[in-house]
Design an enzyme around this catalytic site. Structure first.
Site, short mmCIF file in Angstrom:
data_model
loop_
_atom_site.label_atom_id
_atom_site.label_comp_id
_atom_site.label_asym_id
_atom_site.label_seq_id
_atom_site.Cartn_x
_atom_site.Cartn_y
_atom_site.Cartn_z
N ASP A 49 12.13 0.06 2.60
CA ASP A 49 13.19 -0.92 2.81
C ASP A 49 12.64 -2.34 2.73
OD1 ASP A 49 15.12 1.02 3.17
OD2 ASP A 49 14.90 1.07 5.35
N TYR A 52 3.00 7.09 7.77
CA TYR A 52 3.29 5.70 8.08
C TYR A 52 2.57 5.29 9.35
CZ TYR A 52 7.25 5.36 4.80
OH TYR A 52 8.05 5.31 3.68
#
Length: 284
Positions: A63, A124
């Protein structure tokens, strides 16, 4: 959808990283917004002196504001273009791309490789500090400031209740026709000597906003607003809870993407495209 490369083309794997601060995410968008995909595709077209734009496929779309250290993509190039340019392509891309995005490696991909569907996990890291003075100014674009003291042990206790294969609908932004069933393989937090708390989050795949929502729930546990069993109860309820906040994107970095050995790529591609259901779930 086939993973066979069109005749006359060669599939090329790209390993890359970027600082997401000034990008409107990975994927190309209408309206001229700056994206990582758009920037790399434009640079590829320019340095290979091609009239056509060759489209990238990425392991995981990020994003706006999210960073990547170990992102992977692939592109199918005409064999003659690859033969002519591959020796100097990396250096030419370095000269063409903006300094907030780098391609570190370019190589012909093994048969059956697909940057998205071949991946077996994505890892992540989310970084946050509860230092009362705030974030080190040199790290402000990569670390979230949380203005309550955090109990990392309580956060890890809560994290253990989220591991495994579940329907993460409570932690995902729903997309039409997309499943929210995922296998969360690792979720753990460590406070470093510098006081920064780093959450490691690894799963076979992630649905939209999943990592940032999970971190938002764990922060509520860490600062004492919710008990350690609360995130698992939200998960079991299966619906979005207004108390679960999607934390800001700048603390999140895609660190690494994992792939199977070459012989298992085709099988993984097929498996990844199958629509998932939980064991024991009915068909209707």
């Amino acid at each position: 959808m086939s993973d066979e490369v069109e005749a006359g083309f060669v599939r090329v794997r790209l390993d890359l990283s970027y600082d997401g601060s000034e990008f409107s995410g990975w994927a190309k968008q209408a309206g001229g917004r700056r994206t990582v995909q758009g920037e790399i595709e434009d640079a590829l077209r320019t340095v290979t002196r091609s009239r056509e734009t060759y489209e990238l496929t990425v392991a995981g779309r990020t994003d706006a504001g999210v960073h990547a250290r170990g992102q992977v993509a692939h592109v199918d190039l005409p064999r003659e273009v690859w033969a002519e340019h591959h020796g100097k392509l990396l250096k030419r891309l370095a000269g063409r791309l903006s300094r907030d995005v780098r391609v570190w490696a370019l190589r012909e991909a093994p048969s059956g490789f697909n940057a998205r569907f071949s991946a077996i996990w994505r890892r992540y890291a989310y970084r946050v500090t509860d230092n009362p003075g705030g974030v080190d100014p040199l790290l402000r674009g990569h670390v979230l400031w949380h203005d309550w003291p955090l109990d990392v042990d309580a956060m890890n206790e809560a994290a253990r209740g989220l591991l495994g294969e579940h329907d993460f609908a409570a932690y995902c932004k729903k997309r039409e026709g997309a499943t929210t069933i995922r296998t969360l393989q690792e979720l753990s937090l460590v406070r470093g000597d510098d006081g920064i708390v780093t959450a490691t989050v690894r799963a076979d795949a992630f649905c939209h906003n999943m990592v940032r929502s999970l971190i938002g729930a764990l922060l509520f546990v860490g600062d004492g607003h919710r008990p350690p069993d609360w995130p698992a109860k939200v998960l079991a309820a299966g619906v979005r809870d207004s108390a679960v906040h999607v934390v800001r994107p700048h603390g999140l970095t895609l660190e690494e993407v994992g792939y199977p050995v070459d012989e298992l790529l085709a099988a993984r591609n097929k498996e990844a495209r199958n629509r998932r259901s939980l064991p024991g779930a009915g068909c209707c």
